[in-house]
Design a protein around this motif. Structure first.
Motif, PDB file in Angstrom:
ATOM      1  N   ARG A 136       0.805  -1.219   0.000  1.00  0.00           N
ATOM      2  CA  ARG A 136       0.000   0.000   0.000  1.00  0.00           C
ATOM      3  C   ARG A 136       0.838   1.269   0.000  1.00  0.00           C
ATOM      4  O   ARG A 136       0.391   2.310  -0.475  1.00  0.00           O
ATOM      5  N   GLU A 137       2.046   1.187   0.555  1.00  0.00           N
ATOM      6  CA  GLU A 137       2.870   2.389   0.629  1.00  0.00           C
ATOM      7  C   GLU A 137       3.182   2.926  -0.756  1.00  0.00           C
ATOM      8  O   GLU A 137       3.101   4.145  -1.001  1.00  0.00           O
ATOM      9  N   LYS A 138       3.495   2.037  -1.669  1.00  0.00           N
ATOM     10  CA  LYS A 138       3.772   2.462  -3.043  1.00  0.00           C
ATOM     11  C   LYS A 138       2.516   3.012  -3.706  1.00  0.00           C
ATOM     12  O   LYS A 138       2.571   4.018  -4.439  1.00  0.00           O
ATOM     13  N   LEU A 139       1.378   2.384  -3.462  1.00  0.00           N
ATOM     14  CA  LEU A 139       0.129   2.878  -4.035  1.00  0.00           C
ATOM     15  C   LEU A 139      -0.244   4.237  -3.452  1.00  0.00           C
ATOM     16  O   LEU A 139      -0.778   5.103  -4.168  1.00  0.00           O
ATOM     17  N   ASN A 140       0.014   4.432  -2.167  1.00  0.00           N
ATOM     18  CA  ASN A 140      -0.262   5.738  -1.561  1.00  0.00           C
ATOM     19  C   ASN A 140       0.567   6.842  -2.215  1.00  0.00           C
ATOM     20  O   ASN A 140       0.059   7.947  -2.467  1.00  0.00           O
ATOM     21  N   GLN A 141       1.816   6.545  -2.492  1.00  0.00           N
ATOM     22  CA  GLN A 141       2.660   7.534  -3.169  1.00  0.00           C
ATOM     23  C   GLN A 141       2.164   7.822  -4.583  1.00  0.00           C
ATOM     24  O   GLN A 141       2.160   8.983  -5.024  1.00  0.00           O
ATOM     25  N   GLY A 142       1.730   6.777  -5.293  1.00  0.00           N
ATOM     26  CA  GLY A 142       1.176   6.996  -6.627  1.00  0.00           C
ATOM     27  C   GLY A 142      -0.086   7.834  -6.597  1.00  0.00           C
ATOM     28  O   GLY A 142      -0.282   8.737  -7.429  1.00  0.00           O
ATOM     29  N   LEU A 143      -0.968   7.563  -5.634  1.00  0.00           N
ATOM     30  CA  LEU A 143      -2.180   8.377  -5.489  1.00  0.00           C
ATOM     31  C   LEU A 143      -1.845   9.827  -5.176  1.00  0.00           C
ATOM     32  O   LEU A 143      -2.470  10.757  -5.706  1.00  0.00           O
ATOM     33  N   GLU A 144      -0.877  10.024  -4.306  1.00  0.00           N
ATOM     34  CA  GLU A 144      -0.497  11.387  -3.940  1.00  0.00           C
ATOM     35  C   GLU A 144       0.006  12.174  -5.141  1.00  0.00           C
ATOM     36  O   GLU A 144      -0.349  13.346  -5.331  1.00  0.00           O
ATOM     37  N   LEU A 145       0.815  11.526  -5.982  1.00  0.00           N
ATOM     38  CA  LEU A 145       1.308  12.207  -7.180  1.00  0.00           C
ATOM     39  C   LEU A 145       0.182  12.511  -8.163  1.00  0.00           C
ATOM     40  O   LEU A 145       0.141  13.597  -8.769  1.00  0.00           O
ATOM     41  N   MET A 146      -0.747  11.585  -8.338  1.00  0.00           N
ATOM     42  CA  MET A 146      -1.843  11.787  -9.281  1.00  0.00           C
ATOM     43  C   MET A 146      -2.768  12.919  -8.840  1.00  0.00           C
ATOM     44  O   MET A 146      -3.288  13.675  -9.673  1.00  0.00           O
ATOM     45  N   ILE A 147      -2.985  13.075  -7.546  1.00  0.00           N
ATOM     46  CA  ILE A 147      -3.876  14.128  -7.058  1.00  0.00           C
ATOM     47  C   ILE A 147      -3.142  15.458  -6.970  1.00  0.00           C
ATOM     48  O   ILE A 147      -3.713  16.520  -7.235  1.00  0.00           O
ATOM     49  N   ASP A 148      -1.867  15.414  -6.583  1.00  0.00           N
ATOM     50  CA  ASP A 148      -1.121  16.650  -6.361  1.00  0.00           C
ATOM     51  C   ASP A 148      -0.801  17.375  -7.664  1.00  0.00           C
ATOM     52  O   ASP A 148      -0.648  18.604  -7.670  1.00  0.00           O
ATOM     53  N   SER A 149      -0.701  16.652  -8.771  1.00  0.00           N
ATOM     54  CA  SER A 149      -0.324  17.291 -10.038  1.00  0.00           C
ATOM     55  C   SER A 149      -1.314  18.373 -10.471  1.00  0.00           C
ATOM     56  O   SER A 149      -0.905  19.504 -10.741  1.00  0.00           O
ATOM     57  N   PRO A 150      -2.616  18.121 -10.543  1.00  0.00           N
ATOM     58  CA  PRO A 150      -3.535  19.215 -10.903  1.00  0.00           C
ATOM     59  C   PRO A 150      -3.841  20.151  -9.738  1.00  0.00           C
ATOM     60  O   PRO A 150      -4.236  21.303  -9.955  1.00  0.00           O
ATOM     61  N   ALA A 151      -3.651  19.675  -8.495  1.00  0.00           N
ATOM     62  CA  ALA A 151      -3.994  20.510  -7.338  1.00  0.00           C
ATOM     63  C   ALA A 151      -3.035  21.670  -7.160  1.00  0.00           C
ATOM     64  O   ALA A 151      -3.371  22.654  -6.482  1.00  0.00           O
ATOM     65  N   VAL A 152      -1.846  21.596  -7.746  1.00  0.00           N
ATOM     66  CA  VAL A 152      -0.894  22.696  -7.625  1.00  0.00           C
ATOM     67  C   VAL A 152      -1.453  23.965  -8.249  1.00  0.00           C
ATOM     68  O   VAL A 152      -1.278  25.076  -7.722  1.00  0.00           O
ATOM     69  N   GLU A 153      -2.156  23.838  -9.362  1.00  0.00           N
ATOM     70  CA  GLU A 153      -2.740  25.009 -10.015  1.00  0.00           C
ATOM     71  C   GLU A 153      -3.890  25.603  -9.216  1.00  0.00           C
ATOM     72  O   GLU A 153      -4.280  26.744  -9.442  1.00  0.00           O
ATOM     73  N   TRP A 154      -4.436  24.849  -8.295  1.00  0.00           N
ATOM     74  CA  TRP A 154      -5.537  25.348  -7.466  1.00  0.00           C
ATOM     75  C   TRP A 154      -5.039  25.961  -6.169  1.00  0.00           C
ATOM     76  O   TRP A 154      -5.856  26.327  -5.315  1.00  0.00           O
ATOM     77  N   GLY A 155      -3.735  26.056  -5.987  1.00  0.00           N
ATOM     78  CA  GLY A 155      -3.185  26.600  -4.754  1.00  0.00           C
ATOM     79  C   GLY A 155      -3.283  25.634  -3.592  1.00  0.00           C
ATOM     80  O   GLY A 155      -3.271  26.061  -2.433  1.00  0.00           O
ATOM     81  N   VAL A 156      -3.377  24.345  -3.887  1.00  0.00           N
ATOM     82  CA  VAL A 156      -3.544  23.313  -2.866  1.00  0.00           C
ATOM     83  C   VAL A 156      -2.386  22.336  -2.991  1.00  0.00           C
ATOM     84  O   VAL A 156      -1.966  21.982  -4.093  1.00  0.00           O
ATOM     85  N   THR A 157      -1.875  21.892  -1.868  1.00  0.00           N
ATOM     86  CA  THR A 157      -0.844  20.860  -1.850  1.00  0.00           C
ATOM     87  C   THR A 157      -1.352  19.659  -1.068  1.00  0.00           C
ATOM     88  O   THR A 157      -2.017  19.812  -0.036  1.00  0.00           O
ATOM     89  N   ILE A 158      -1.057  18.476  -1.576  1.00  0.00           N
ATOM     90  CA  ILE A 158      -1.493  17.234  -0.940  1.00  0.00           C
ATOM     91  C   ILE A 158      -0.430  16.819   0.070  1.00  0.00           C
ATOM     92  O   ILE A 158       0.730  16.599  -0.287  1.00  0.00           O
ATOM     93  N   ASP A 159      -0.829  16.727   1.317  1.00  0.00           N
ATOM     94  CA  ASP A 159       0.108  16.336   2.371  1.00  0.00           C
ATOM     95  C   ASP A 159       0.380  14.836   2.330  1.00  0.00           C
ATOM     96  O   ASP A 159       1.533  14.409   2.346  1.00  0.00           O
ATOM     97  N   ARG A 160      -0.663  14.032   2.289  1.00  0.00           N
ATOM     98  CA  ARG A 160      -0.514  12.590   2.164  1.00  0.00           C
ATOM     99  C   ARG A 160      -1.848  11.963   1.813  1.00  0.00           C
ATOM    100  O   ARG A 160      -2.908  12.561   2.023  1.00  0.00           O
ATOM    101  N   VAL A 161      -1.779  10.740   1.275  1.00  0.00           N
ATOM    102  CA  VAL A 161      -2.962   9.959   0.918  1.00  0.00           C
ATOM    103  C   VAL A 161      -2.786   8.563   1.491  1.00  0.00           C
ATOM    104  O   VAL A 161      -1.718   7.963   1.371  1.00  0.00           O
ATOM    105  N   GLU A 162      -3.832   8.041   2.130  1.00  0.00           N
ATOM    106  CA  GLU A 162      -3.775   6.718   2.739  1.00  0.00           C
ATOM    107  C   GLU A 162      -4.977   5.887   2.290  1.00  0.00           C
ATOM    108  O   GLU A 162      -6.111   6.361   2.330  1.00  0.00           O
TER     109      GLU A 162
END
Length: 286
Positions: A136-162
């Motif tokens: 799950r640790e690897k999947l959590n990192q993949g999810l975090e990257l997938m969500i954080d990529s478009p969220a940067v343009e919204w002024g939001v940063t993803i701290d972590r995904v579990e």
């Protein structure tokens, strides 16, 4: 005249108080303020504390800068190895650019929620069941990257995904239980076979030692008898060593061989006696 002046001052003071009350804004420590003047973004982000805006002309929007904990609804999908699962997760994010969070996206919370659900479905389809259960640790990192990529343009940063839980069909649970049971049984048999192999080696060494010292076998026999007798049983089972049977067998063979030898000696003696009698009779006749 004085009364008019006092009334004017009082009116001005009241007007100033009303203006100040309508222009005053309090921004809390965990918030930031974004000012829109006549609909356009104006000035810098307002810091926590007391702030003044132009009434009617300015509008202050407060943005929470705390870390937001957002549960992702359970998503059902098919893994890469064709197993239907339901996976739910939780996203931790925070706003780092209040202006972008207000201007670039209508509702950043809703946008992050939808992006998290879409990314979770995508990660389910790309992963195998074993990865969802144990990696799950690897999947959590993949999810975090997938969500954080478009969220940067919204002024939001993803701290972590579990990933919180992975729900499997009952048939799959039973199959996995049978597989785990079979694996445990296999390991138990291997351990038992290895124990038998080690025990046989030790027994072989003991047999060689007892063969060199036969008294050790007798002592072992006596210890066995004592162990059985200590149980206070009405029946006493006395084991007979194989070596004792072999000894008796050898003794019986020696006895039979001795008897056969004695019979042959007696026949020879009788023959010799007959020969002596014949010689004596010949001597008398002469």
């Amino acid at each position: 005249m004085v009364e008019e002046l006092i009334g004017a001052v009082a009116a001005a003071g009241a007007g100033g108080f009303v203006y100040l009350a309508s222009a005053a804004r309090i921004v809390k420590q965990y918030e930031r303020g974004v000012v829109f003047r006549l609909g356009r973004l104006h000035g810098e982000v307002r810091r926590p504390g007391f702030n003044l805006v132009v009434p009617v002309v300015d509008r202050l929007r407060k943005v929470n800068m705390q870390i937001v904990t957002m549960p992702v609804p359970a998503q059902e999908g098919i893994t890469r190895d064709n197993v239907t699962v339901r996976v739910d997760a939780v996203v931790y994010f925070k706003v780092v650019d209040p202006s972008a969070a207000i201007v670039n996206v209508e509702d950043y919370r809703f946008a992050v929620s939808q992006m998290a659900q879409t990314s979770l479905r995508s990660i389910i389809g790309k992963s195998e069941l074993d990865d969802l259960l144990s990696n799950r640790e690897k999947l959590n990192q993949g999810l975090e990257l997938m969500i954080d990529s478009p969220a940067v343009e919204w002024g939001v940063t993803i701290d972590r995904v579990e990933i919180k839980d992975v729900s499997l069909p009952d048939t799959m649970k039973r199959s996995m239980a049978r597989q785990a049971e079979a694996d445990r049984e296999r390991r138990a048999r291997l351990i038992n076979a290895d124990a038998e192999y080690q025990a046989s080696k030790k027994l072989a060494q003991a047999a060689h030692q007892m063969a060199d010292t036969p008294s050790a076998l007798q002592l072992r026999l006596l210890q066995t008898v004592m162990a059985v007798a200590a149980e206070k049983n009405s029946t006493l089972v006395l084991p007979i060593p194989v070596e004792l049977l072999r000894f008796l067998e050898r003794g019986h063979e020696s006895h039979e061989a001795g008897r056969q030898t004695s019979a042959e000696d007696a026949v020879a003696d009788v023959e010799q006696a007959q020969e002596a009698m014949e010689e004596l009779r010949h001597a008398v006749e002469q």
